[in-house]
Design an enzyme around this catalytic site. Sequence first.
Site, PDB file in Angstrom:
ATOM      1  N   LYS A   1       0.790  -1.424   0.125  1.00  0.00           N
ATOM      2  CA  LYS A   1      -0.074   0.066  -0.070  1.00  0.00           C
ATOM      3  C   LYS A   1       0.880   1.297   0.006  1.00  0.00           C
ATOM      4  CE  LYS A   1      -1.612   1.737   4.132  1.00  0.00           C
ATOM      5  NZ  LYS A   1      -1.261   3.190   4.297  1.00  0.00           N
ATOM      6  N   ASN A   2       1.892   1.477   0.859  1.00  0.00           N
ATOM      7  CA  ASN A   2       2.650   2.474   1.129  1.00  0.00           C
ATOM      8  C   ASN A   2       3.644   2.842  -0.139  1.00  0.00           C
ATOM      9  OD1 ASN A   2       1.215   3.119   3.244  1.00  0.00           O
ATOM     10  ND2 ASN A   2       2.592   2.359   4.845  1.00  0.00           N
TER      11      ASN A   2
ATOM     12  N   ARG B   1       0.009  14.893  12.869  1.00  0.00           N
ATOM     13  CA  ARG B   1       0.767  14.619  11.558  1.00  0.00           C
ATOM     14  C   ARG B   1       0.682  15.719  10.566  1.00  0.00           C
ATOM     15  NH1 ARG B   1      -1.547   8.995   9.158  1.00  0.00           N
ATOM     16  NH2 ARG B   1       0.517   8.975   8.091  1.00  0.00           N
TER      17      ARG B   1
ATOM     18  N   CYS C   1      -5.416  13.049  12.513  1.00  0.00           N
ATOM     19  CA  CYS C   1      -5.890  11.654  12.189  1.00  0.00           C
ATOM     20  C   CYS C   1      -5.671  11.213  13.707  1.00  0.00           C
ATOM     21  CB  CYS C   1      -5.064  11.276  10.992  1.00  0.00           C
ATOM     22  SG  CYS C   1      -3.658  10.271  11.728  1.00  0.00           S
TER      23      CYS C   1
ATOM     24  N   LEU D   1       7.369  19.582   7.449  1.00  0.00           N
ATOM     25  CA  LEU D   1       8.528  19.020   6.695  1.00  0.00           C
ATOM     26  C   LEU D   1       8.484  19.019   5.336  1.00  0.00           C
ATOM     27  CD1 LEU D   1       9.529  16.444   9.141  1.00  0.00           C
ATOM     28  CD2 LEU D   1      10.594  18.942   9.070  1.00  0.00           C
TER      29      LEU D   1
ATOM     30  N   ARG E   1      -8.590  -0.337   3.932  1.00  0.00           N
ATOM     31  CA  ARG E   1      -7.827   0.728   3.438  1.00  0.00           C
ATOM     32  C   ARG E   1      -6.305   0.076   3.171  1.00  0.00           C
ATOM     33  NH1 ARG E   1      -7.846   6.300   6.255  1.00  0.00           N
ATOM     34  NH2 ARG E   1      -6.369   6.786   4.539  1.00  0.00           N
TER      35      ARG E   1
ATOM     36  N   ASP F   1       4.635   0.757  11.761  1.00  0.00           N
ATOM     37  CA  ASP F   1       3.297   0.122  11.444  1.00  0.00           C
ATOM     38  C   ASP F   1       3.165  -1.258  11.774  1.00  0.00           C
ATOM     39  OD1 ASP F   1       3.392   1.764   8.280  1.00  0.00           O
ATOM     40  OD2 ASP F   1       2.991   2.506  10.300  1.00  0.00           O
TER      41      ASP F   1
HETATM   42  C1  EPZ Z   1       4.084   7.053   6.195  1.00  0.00           C
HETATM   43  O1  EPZ Z   1       3.477   8.016   6.774  1.00  0.00           O
HETATM   44  C2  EPZ Z   1       3.232   5.952   6.213  1.00  0.00           C
HETATM   45  N1  EPZ Z   1       1.999   6.312   5.011  1.00  0.00           N
HETATM   46  C3  EPZ Z   1       2.765   5.439   7.414  1.00  0.00           C
HETATM   47  O2  EPZ Z   1       2.151   4.302   7.151  1.00  0.00           O
HETATM   48  C4  EPZ Z   1       3.592   5.232   8.420  1.00  0.00           C
HETATM   49  O3  EPZ Z   1       3.331   4.946   9.709  1.00  0.00           O
HETATM   50  C5  EPZ Z   1       4.954   6.531   8.395  1.00  0.00           C
HETATM   51  O4  EPZ Z   1       5.231   6.886   7.030  1.00  0.00           O
HETATM   52  C6  EPZ Z   1       6.157   6.270   9.235  1.00  0.00           C
HETATM   53  O5  EPZ Z   1       6.887   4.898   8.684  1.00  0.00           O
HETATM   54  C7  EPZ Z   1       2.264   6.083   3.924  1.00  0.00           C
HETATM   55  O6  EPZ Z   1       3.212   5.741   3.256  1.00  0.00           O
HETATM   56  C8  EPZ Z   1       1.087   6.688   3.155  1.00  0.00           C
HETATM   57  P1  EPZ Z   1       6.158  10.316   8.393  1.00  0.00           P
HETATM   58  P2  EPZ Z   1       3.983   9.723   6.932  1.00  0.00           P
HETATM   59  O7  EPZ Z   1       6.057  11.843   7.589  1.00  0.00           O
HETATM   60  O8  EPZ Z   1       4.660   9.727   5.661  1.00  0.00           O
HETATM   61  C9  EPZ Z   1       6.015  13.836  11.780  1.00  0.00           C
HETATM   62  C10 EPZ Z   1       0.112   3.092   7.665  1.00  0.00           C
HETATM   63  O9  EPZ Z   1      -0.504   2.310   8.674  1.00  0.00           O
HETATM   64  N2  EPZ Z   1       6.022  14.562  10.767  1.00  0.00           N
HETATM   65  O10 EPZ Z   1       7.647   9.478   8.323  1.00  0.00           O
HETATM   66  O11 EPZ Z   1       2.799  10.606   7.022  1.00  0.00           O
HETATM   67  C11 EPZ Z   1       4.824  12.988  11.856  1.00  0.00           C
HETATM   68  O12 EPZ Z   1       4.051  13.569  12.704  1.00  0.00           O
HETATM   69  C12 EPZ Z   1       0.569   4.292   7.774  1.00  0.00           C
HETATM   70  O13 EPZ Z   1       0.123   2.239   6.584  1.00  0.00           O
HETATM   71  C13 EPZ Z   1       6.216  16.157  10.898  1.00  0.00           C
HETATM   72  O14 EPZ Z   1       6.291  16.570  12.145  1.00  0.00           O
HETATM   73  O15 EPZ Z   1       4.959   9.688   8.159  1.00  0.00           O
HETATM   74  C14 EPZ Z   1       5.460  11.564  12.557  1.00  0.00           C
HETATM   75  O16 EPZ Z   1       5.583  11.782  14.067  1.00  0.00           O
HETATM   76  C15 EPZ Z   1       0.261   5.006   8.971  1.00  0.00           C
HETATM   77  N3  EPZ Z   1       6.041  16.903  10.006  1.00  0.00           N
HETATM   78  C16 EPZ Z   1       6.806  11.471  12.002  1.00  0.00           C
HETATM   79  O17 EPZ Z   1       7.093  12.836  11.651  1.00  0.00           O
HETATM   80  C17 EPZ Z   1       6.189  16.569   8.612  1.00  0.00           C
HETATM   81  O18 EPZ Z   1       6.002  17.449   7.574  1.00  0.00           O
HETATM   82  C18 EPZ Z   1       7.161  10.239  11.000  1.00  0.00           C
HETATM   83  O19 EPZ Z   1       5.981  10.638   9.995  1.00  0.00           O
HETATM   84  C19 EPZ Z   1       5.744  15.237   8.455  1.00  0.00           C
HETATM   85  C20 EPZ Z   1       5.947  14.270   9.456  1.00  0.00           C
END
Ligand code: EPZ
Length: 427
Positions: free
Chosen positions: A22-23, A128, A123, A132, A405, A313
């Site tokens: 999915k990701n 989230r 969410c 960044l 999903r 995850d």
């Molecule tokens: C991706 O989400 C995945 N989703 C998530 O999978 C996964 O849990 C996550 O990466 C971490 O591995 C998809 O790929 C569609 P991040 P993403 O940006 O990109 C903070 C699932 O269950 N952050 O790596 O949204 C954020 O709040 C889903 O399949 C900021 O602060 O995750 C988090 O604490 C859930 N500012 C941390 O960084 C930003 O601009 C990591 O988030 C972006 C993120």
Amino acid sequence: MDRILIRGGKPLSGRLPISGAKNAALTLMPCALLTDEPVTLRNLPRLADVDSFGHLLNQLGASTQIEGSRPEDFGRVMTIRAGKVTATLAPYDIVRKMRASILVLGPLLARAGEATVSLPGGCAIGNRPIDLHLKALEALGAELETASGYVTARVPDGGLPGGTFSFPIVSVGATENAIMAAVLANGTCILENAAREPEIVDLCNLLVDMGANIEGMGTDKLVIHGKQRLHGATYSVMPDRIEAGSYACAAAITGGELELAGASANDMHAIIAALRETGVHVEETRSGIKVAADGKLKPLTLSTAPFPAFPTDMQAQFMAMLCLADGASVLTETIFENRYMHVPELARMGADIRVDGRTAIVRGVEKLTGAEVMATDLRASMSLILAGLAAEGETKVNRVYHLDRGYERLEEKLSAVGADIERDSDG
Ligand code: EPZ
């Protein structure tokens, strides 16, 4: 709304096919916006989020054609044609339902010179933000404007000049957006402390197949030399390491043995090491991974962290499994601030879990008992399914749209390996 009924206690056994990730799919699909030529994705998982992303691409002017696949096949082939981009907006009602929609930001900026996306809002697992994503694009030369809950990014005259950005924390999505903006930049983009998840490597592989020039794939430093244009490609989505890890936990919690066909052990070292530490036997085979358990599980101390460490995850699924371990486990969630929504539901099934901030202490109990429970997010839902597979009696998991999903035809896959599971609609 649909719900899933499980009568637990049956060890699973047999071959279970693993679908496309999915990701990975959700970052490969928007790449089609980067070219006016067709991009064909094979092994695309049949998931609600993939369908939603397809509808978003249609709203931006791209066509999405699913090539014939038999109903019994897992995965589909989709050809996306973005001959011209007729809109550059990802609206609030789409983004609030699926955060991954923000992954059109980078490609739209690169292809059309501008993009407007709704700020995602929070969410279930945390607030989230996308700060960044925006800082990275700004560092590469984009001009940003935020108003009324939307952010608009524009490239200056002459295109995106390029630049260097060092991520203060690892972010999968922000790394993906920055890469997709960089591949058509006028100059070179350097991304430091970039995310290294296998799904990022899948993204880079597709972009290179489309003609992009990317150095450092799989490392935390990416050097991307922008190109004038990219061409179409045909690419097969990588297997889903989180789906595979989830079903490995199903074998472990039921004391069964599964062959996870198509799984790639290479993407799962931390998951496999953790499974082995609980006493589960994991063996790499020619066609995937074999997981065998004898029903006795050892407790674990585990922290989630960016790849290659143990993935966030998989935290909820391991917690479900460790509810039946012989002793106390300590889980620490370092990525999201609210990813323990499954705890009160597991407790209703007899689990003994204490949460203190980011840490959860899971004391193993003799047995779990079936109950009516409610899913709150994708991976929490899977942890409830896993608990139901091992619990005595019947478990009803409500709000299974969360599951749909991220898990392709879950009850079919589990029924085929011996689970007593069915989906029914509670009207
Ligand atoms: C991706 O989400 C995945 N989703 C998530 O999978 C996964 O849990 C996550 O990466 C971490 O591995 C998809 O790929 C569609 P991040 P993403 O940006 O990109 C903070 C699932 O269950 N952050 O790596 O949204 C954020 O709040 C889903 O399949 C900021 O602060 O995750 C988090 O604490 C859930 N500012 C941390 O960084 C930003 O601009 C990591 O988030 C972006 C993120």
